[in-house]
Structure formats: structure tokens, C-alpha cells
Design an enzyme around this catalytic site. Structure first.
Site, PDB file in Angstrom:
ATOM      1  N   ASP A  71       0.742  -1.531   0.268  1.00 54.19           N
ATOM      2  CA  ASP A  71       0.290   0.079   0.249  1.00 54.19           C
ATOM      3  C   ASP A  71       0.871   1.461  -0.096  1.00 54.19           C
ATOM      4  O   ASP A  71       1.372   1.510   1.012  1.00 54.19           O
ATOM      5  CB  ASP A  71      -0.825  -0.504   1.858  1.00 54.19           C
ATOM      6  CG  ASP A  71      -2.124   1.314   1.046  1.00 54.19           C
ATOM      7  OD1 ASP A  71      -1.964   1.526   0.576  1.00 54.19           O
ATOM      8  OD2 ASP A  71      -2.286   1.639   2.704  1.00 54.19           O
ATOM      9  N   ASN A  73       0.042   4.094  -0.066  1.00 51.35           N
ATOM     10  CA  ASN A  73      -0.598   5.812  -0.017  1.00 51.35           C
ATOM     11  C   ASN A  73      -1.229   5.970   1.076  1.00 51.35           C
ATOM     12  O   ASN A  73      -1.546   6.730   1.734  1.00 51.35           O
ATOM     13  CB  ASN A  73      -1.130   6.314  -0.722  1.00 51.35           C
ATOM     14  CG  ASN A  73      -2.815   5.848  -1.605  1.00 51.35           C
ATOM     15  OD1 ASN A  73      -2.918   4.841  -0.994  1.00 51.35           O
ATOM     16  ND2 ASN A  73      -3.629   6.523  -1.582  1.00 51.35           N
ATOM     17  N   ASP A  75      -3.495   4.001   2.981  1.00 50.53           N
ATOM     18  CA  ASP A  75      -5.559   3.740   2.990  1.00 50.53           C
ATOM     19  C   ASP A  75      -5.753   2.444   3.589  1.00 50.53           C
ATOM     20  O   ASP A  75      -6.861   2.458   3.155  1.00 50.53           O
ATOM     21  CB  ASP A  75      -5.977   4.729   2.055  1.00 50.53           C
ATOM     22  CG  ASP A  75      -6.086   3.747   0.737  1.00 50.53           C
ATOM     23  OD1 ASP A  75      -4.877   2.554   0.339  1.00 50.53           O
ATOM     24  OD2 ASP A  75      -6.574   3.987  -0.382  1.00 50.53           O
ATOM     25  N   ASP A 252      -8.233 -14.363 -18.525  1.00 48.83           N
ATOM     26  CA  ASP A 252      -8.927 -14.764 -17.446  1.00 48.83           C
ATOM     27  C   ASP A 252     -10.023 -15.677 -18.121  1.00 48.83           C
ATOM     28  O   ASP A 252     -10.368 -15.492 -19.005  1.00 48.83           O
ATOM     29  CB  ASP A 252      -9.252 -13.380 -16.672  1.00 48.83           C
ATOM     30  CG  ASP A 252     -10.332 -13.790 -15.910  1.00 48.83           C
ATOM     31  OD1 ASP A 252      -9.904 -14.070 -14.232  1.00 48.83           O
ATOM     32  OD2 ASP A 252     -11.845 -13.513 -15.580  1.00 48.83           O
ATOM     33  N   GLU A 311      -5.768 -19.025 -19.015  1.00 49.83           N
ATOM     34  CA  GLU A 311      -6.180 -19.486 -17.097  1.00 49.83           C
ATOM     35  C   GLU A 311      -7.181 -20.086 -17.535  1.00 49.83           C
ATOM     36  O   GLU A 311      -8.298 -20.087 -18.095  1.00 49.83           O
ATOM     37  CB  GLU A 311      -6.784 -18.046 -16.564  1.00 49.83           C
ATOM     38  CG  GLU A 311      -7.429 -18.961 -15.034  1.00 49.83           C
ATOM     39  CD  GLU A 311      -9.265 -18.490 -14.538  1.00 49.83           C
ATOM     40  OE1 GLU A 311      -9.265 -18.833 -13.616  1.00 49.83           O
ATOM     41  OE2 GLU A 311      -9.306 -17.734 -14.894  1.00 49.83           O
TER      42      GLU A 311
END
Ligand code: GLC
Ligand code: CA
Length: 567
Positions: A71, A73, A75, A252, A311
Site C-alpha cells: 500500500d 498511500n 489507505d 482470465d 487461465e
């Protein structure tokens, strides 16, 4: 226990014949002093191994689940700045390429696999400028960057779907999706009996009475690939990321774009519920899919040195091989190894079958142990110290087989699945299964980087989007980095040797005879890999030990241990 995703897509392929084994696995060698090989150093490796037009054939890819990696930033949600900030770690680890799961604009009904704008970054993950900065920095370190593409469905918030709802039955806007009238006198029954992978029916009714198909969540309407507007739009998306420097794609549910003529009912007698497929399964692997994959290949080949991995959870490796014929995808994940329980026989059968099927079409195998959809392999193999030892041993198998390999973030730390409290669960499977299937959050817990308290340097501020267990203090990157016996060090050694040893770049492979409960194979002229998946120590094969997954006991290969040797 009913963690659907543990047997997700379990297609119960028939066990195959074992390959004839050759050569002996006998030994008397004095292995006094044998230990982990080589020093940890930041040595630069030959450029050819990383570049060239077929770099992907032997590459080690590292899957980043952006929400859970780092992360930037503060948050509580991983993002692209976080990825950029951790590139030196990935370079030190020694991976060749990254695969980033979706960071596109998304209402996040399915962890970002519900894309509302496929050519923009979700503000949760940053901006297109952050993407550009990240990919530039990765390329400066010799690391390639591949991204996800989700061609089976869009988000229900995508402008196309909003237009389709507004335009009404029979409109060209609806023809981009699969809208149909229902069955029964008043059309109040779904058009067919297909279940959604996440539970419940695969159809949702809209206020004007029509139904739309969603093989996944209702927020993920399937697009209609028979409509030429759809391939044209996906060509645009591919080119958008290729132009921005992406080195390739992970496609995907690559087996789902084509639907069977007339959308007939399925025979659900053998159906095992959410997260599972049938074998064969009408919803997937229809032959029409290959035309679409040829379009992907044509577009990708119009740029230099790019690739795509699919996949595809299909019935067997023969069906899988069709996806990597010369004018289709470059690679396709071999999920048989993911599905193989811990035993020499099941590993050997998975490996053998995959090698044989891929060789038929001249494609390399693509080995996977874990990803964001399956229970982490350390947990699958039993968890705790035993699961841990087995997970390390499996990694040495994975990284010494011919072909490409995909690591999932946290594999290199030996992370286990986390049992999360009900209120923390976010996977749509949890709600849609009526709280019977917990879903996939347990393998998506944020990475532990440093320090002694959760969230272990994942981000600067608030607690992350999924809770991180306090016990992970022992397995942070910081805790493992200088520990020669850590799983992180094992992966670093393995990845360094994989680059240095010419045997591991080629495709030469032959099984060796081994004791009960073991498997062994030779790579090239004189590299031997042995795995003891049994319960008792066995004699080591002859040779100089280059790397072993657990401490060796004299000239014995302990249970749940793998070793690389120079014969
Ligand atoms: C793939 C993704 C999975 C997602 C599904 C629908 O299986 O890996 O996370 O839920 O597709 O897009
Ligand atoms: Ca963030």
C-alpha cells in the site's frame, strides 16, 4: 469443511500411465558438508536469459494481487505506487516478470475481475501515470510486466451494460451481451438451468422481463463474442496496454468466451455446487473459443517480444494443449499440479501428463502451485511444519521443471491461508452461497513486509482491507531476508541457480528411478532433482548437492524434502 475453491474446477481427470523410468537412483556418495549452495549476492545474470523473443518459455513470473501486495498511500489497500516501491525486492528475489491481477476501474464486486473501464486505472490503485512510472521502473530493473485481461465479462457498471439496460430488448446495445427471454408462460424462469460459478443461477432478470447471462457474479454480465463489436473492443484493449509497454497478458477464464449453440440445459446430476465445473461442462471450453484466441495472438504478435498466458480449467491436458497451438496463446497454466495431492504418484502423473500434452504442440509447460483463487499450497499440503516443509520441497520441483513458472505473492515467504472471521469476508462466493462457502479471501491476505505488529509495513496508516494475523511477525520479508534457512532465502537460491544452470534453460527431461514415495528426474546431462514425498528418509542420489529444501541428515534425503544435485 467445504472450501469450494479447494476443489474449484476439479475435473477429475483420469490418472494416466506413468512414463517409463530410466537410469538408476542409487548412491553411496559421501555428502559430508553438503549444504545450501552458493552465496546470496546481487549478481547480474546473462542478458539472454531475460530478453529475446521467447523469453517467456523459461521465465519465472511473479503474480501480484494488487490489493494485497503493498500500500503506497496508506489507505489500507495495495496500489501501483506500492508495487513500484517494492521493485527492488522483486529484483533481489530474482523473478523475470510480473503478472498484475486487475487494477482497472471496477466497483470491486469480484476483486477487480468486474471491470467497468478496461483502459483506466481504478483510483483505489492509482492512475495511469502511476502505471507508467511502475512499468518504466520495472523495465529499468530488467523485469517484464504483464497484465490481466478479462474477456468473458464486463462490470454491470461498464457503459456498454448501462446502455444495454436503457436500450431495451432487441437493441444493438443488448446484442453486446447475452440477453434472452425467460422460459415458462410468463417468462419468469431463467432461459436455461446453468448455475453461476459463485452460486445461484447464472441468469438475472431485468425490469423489462428479459434475462442476462453471468457465469460469474450478477455484476459480471458475459459479453457476446459472436458480435463483431466485442472482439473489436478487446483488440482495442490489448493494443492500449501493448502501446503502454505491457510485455503480455494473463487471459482470465480463457476457456469461456464461446458459448454452445442454443445455450442448452446442462445435466446437473453430477454437479457439486459453487466453485466447481463438470467434466465436460457445457458452459466452458467450446471450440469457438479458439477463433478468438487467434485474434489475441495476431494482435500480440504485431508487437515485439510480447506474450499471453491463458487461465483455462478444462477437462484434461489434451484439451489444454489446444490453447497453445502455434497461432493461439503462448502459455497456459497447468492446474493439474495445483490439484495434485501430496504424493510422488500424483505429482509424477501431473507432470508427465502435462509434459506429454504440451510437447505435442511444441509449447512449454507453465507450472503453478498457488494463486489468488486456490488455497495456498503450504496449507493444501497440511499446513504447520509439515505443510511448510512440503511447500518448500514443491517449490524446488516447480522451479526445476522445464518451462515457465508462476509464483504467487507470498509463496516466497511460505505464507499459509488465513482463517478469517465471517465479518471480514469479501469474496462474492460467501454471500452467494448463502454463507456455506467461505471463498478466496484466505489466500488474499496482505503481504507482511517488516516490523513486529500487523499490518507489518504493508502500508503506513489504517488497518488493511483484510486483517493480517499477528503470528505473521515471524514470516515478514524483514524477518526472512538475512536468515539463510528461510523460505525467502530458499527461493532466492533457487531462482539464482535457475538462471545460472544451463540444464534448467533447456527442455531436456527424463525420469530417474527412485525409492518408494519418491520421484526423481534428470534435467540436461547432469542435473538431478529428487523429491521424497514419503514418510521415511531415503538414500540421496549420487552427486554434489546444489540446493535442498530442508537440512539433510548425512547422506539421507529426509521426508518432505527435495534436492537439486550435480550428478
Ligand atoms: C478467474 C479469476 C477469478 C475471477 C474469475 C472471474 O477465475 O482468476 O479471480 O473471480 O476469473 O473473472
Ligand atoms: Ca493504497
Amino acid at each position: 469443511m467445504s472450501d469450494a475453491h479447494q476443489n474449484q474446477h476439479d475435473l477429475s481427470a483420469k490418472p494416466d500411465q506413468r512414463a517409463a523410468r530410466s537410469a538408476d537412483y542409487t548412491t553411496n556418495l559421501d555428502l559430508e558438508g553438503a549444504e545450501f549452495g552458493g552465496e546470496l549476492n546481487g549478481e547480474e545474470l546473462t542478458a539472454e536469459y531475460r530478453s529475446g523473443s521467447d523469453w517467456w518459455r523459461t521465465a519465472v513470473f511473479y503474480q501480484i494481487y494488487p490489493k494485497s501486495f503493498a500500500d503506497g498511500n496508506g489507505d489500507g489497500i495495495g496500489d501501483l505506487i506500492g508495487v513500484k516501491d517494492r521493485l527492488d525486492y522483486l529484483a533481489l528475489l530474482g523473478v523475470d516478470a510480473l503478472w498484475l491481477s486487475p487494477f482497472y476501474k471496477s466497483p470491486m464486486a469480484d476483486g477487480g475481475y468486474d471491470v467497468s473501464d478496461p483502459t483506466d486505472v481504478d483510483p483505489m490503485f492509482g492512475t495511469l501515470a502511476d502505471f507508467d512510472a511502475m512499468i518504466t521502473a520495472a523495465h529499468e530493473r530488467g523485469i517484464k510486466v504483464t497484465v490481466d485481461i478479462v474477456p468473458n465479462h464486463l462490470s454491470d457498471q461498464h457503459v456498454w451494460f448501462q446502455q444495454a439496460l436503457a436500450a431495451g430488448p432487441g437493441s444493438p446495445e443488448r446484442a453486446r451481451f447475452i440477453f434472452m427471454d425467460g422460459r415458462g408462460p410468463d417468462g419468469s424462469e431463467p432461459p436455461n438451468n446453468w448455475p453461476s460459478i459463485f452460486g445461484g443461477p447464472a441468469w438475472t432478470r431485468v425490469p423489462d422481463g428479459q434475462w442476462y447471462l453471468h457465469i460469474f457474479a450478477p455484476e459480471q454480465p458475459d459479453v457476446n463474442w459472436a458480435n463483431p463489436e466485442v472482439p473489436a473492443e478487446f483488440e482495442r484493449i490489448l493494443r492500449f496496454w501493448l502501446e503502454r509497454g505491457a510485455d503480455g497478458f494473463r487471459v482470465d477464464v480463457a476457456h469461456s468466451m464461446a458459448k454452445p449453440e442454443g445455450l442448452p440445459d446442462m445435466d446437473l446430476t453430477a454437479y457439486q455446487g459453487p466453485g466447481t465445473q463438470l467434466n465436460p461442462d457445457l458452459r466452458f471450453d467450446n471450440d469457438g473459443v479458439h477463433e478468438h484466441l487467434k485474434m489475441f495472438r495476431r494482435v500480440i504478435d504485431s508487437y515485439e517480444n510480447r506474450m499471453a498466458v491463458g487461465e483455462a480449467w478444462v477437462a484434461n491436458d489434451e484439451r489444454l494443449a489446444l490453447y497453445v497451438r502455434g497461432d493461439e496463446l503462448h502459455l497456459t497454466f497447468n492446474f493439474r499440479l495445483v490439484e495434485a495431492p501430496w504424493s510422488a504418484e500424483s505429482f509424477q502423473s501431473a507432470i508427465d501428463n502435462s509434459l506429454t500434452a504440451m510437447a505435442e504442440v511444441g509449447a512449454p509447460c507453465t507450472w503453478v502451485l498457488s494463486n489468488h483463487d486456490v488455497i495456498r499450497h503450504t496449507t493444501r499440503y497440511g499446513g504447520g511444519p509439515v505443510g511448510h516443509a512440503r511447500g518448500r520441497a514443491a517449490a524446488l520441483v516447480q522451479l526445476s521443471l522445464p518451462g515457465a513458472a508462476y509464483l504467487y505473492n507470498g509463496d516466497e515467504l511460505g505464507l499459509e491461508n488465513v482463517n478469517l472471521p465471517d465479518e471480514a469476508l469479501q469474496d462474492p462466493t460467501w454471500e452467494r452461497s448463502g454463507h456455506t462457502e467461505r471463498g478466496r479471501d484466505g489466500e488474499r491476505v496482505p503481504m507482511p513486509w517488516e516490523g513486529t505488529e500487523p499490518p507489518f509495513g504493508f502500508g503506513a496508516g489504517v488497518q488493511p482491507w483484510l486483517p493480517v494475523p499477528p503470528e505473521w511477525a515471524a514470516v515478514t520479508v524483514e524477518a526472512q531476508l538475512d536468515d539463510e534457512g528461510s523460505t525467502l532465502s530458499l527461493y532466492r537460491h533457487a531462482l539464482r541457480l535457475r538462471r545460472q544452470l544451463p540444464e534448467l534453460h533447456g527442455s531436456a527431461f527424463s525420469w530417474q528411478r527412485g525409492p518408494q514415495g519418491c520421484l526423481a528426474y534428470r534435467r540436461g546431462s547432469n542435473l538431478v532433482v529428487a523429491l521424497n514425498a514419503g514418510d521415511v528418509p531415503v538414500e540421496l542420489p549420487p552427486g554434489e548437492v546444489l540446493l535442498s529444501s530442508s537440512a539433510l541428515e548425512g547422506n539421507k534425503l529426509p521426508a518432505n524434502t527435495a534436492v537439486w544435485l550435480r550428478a
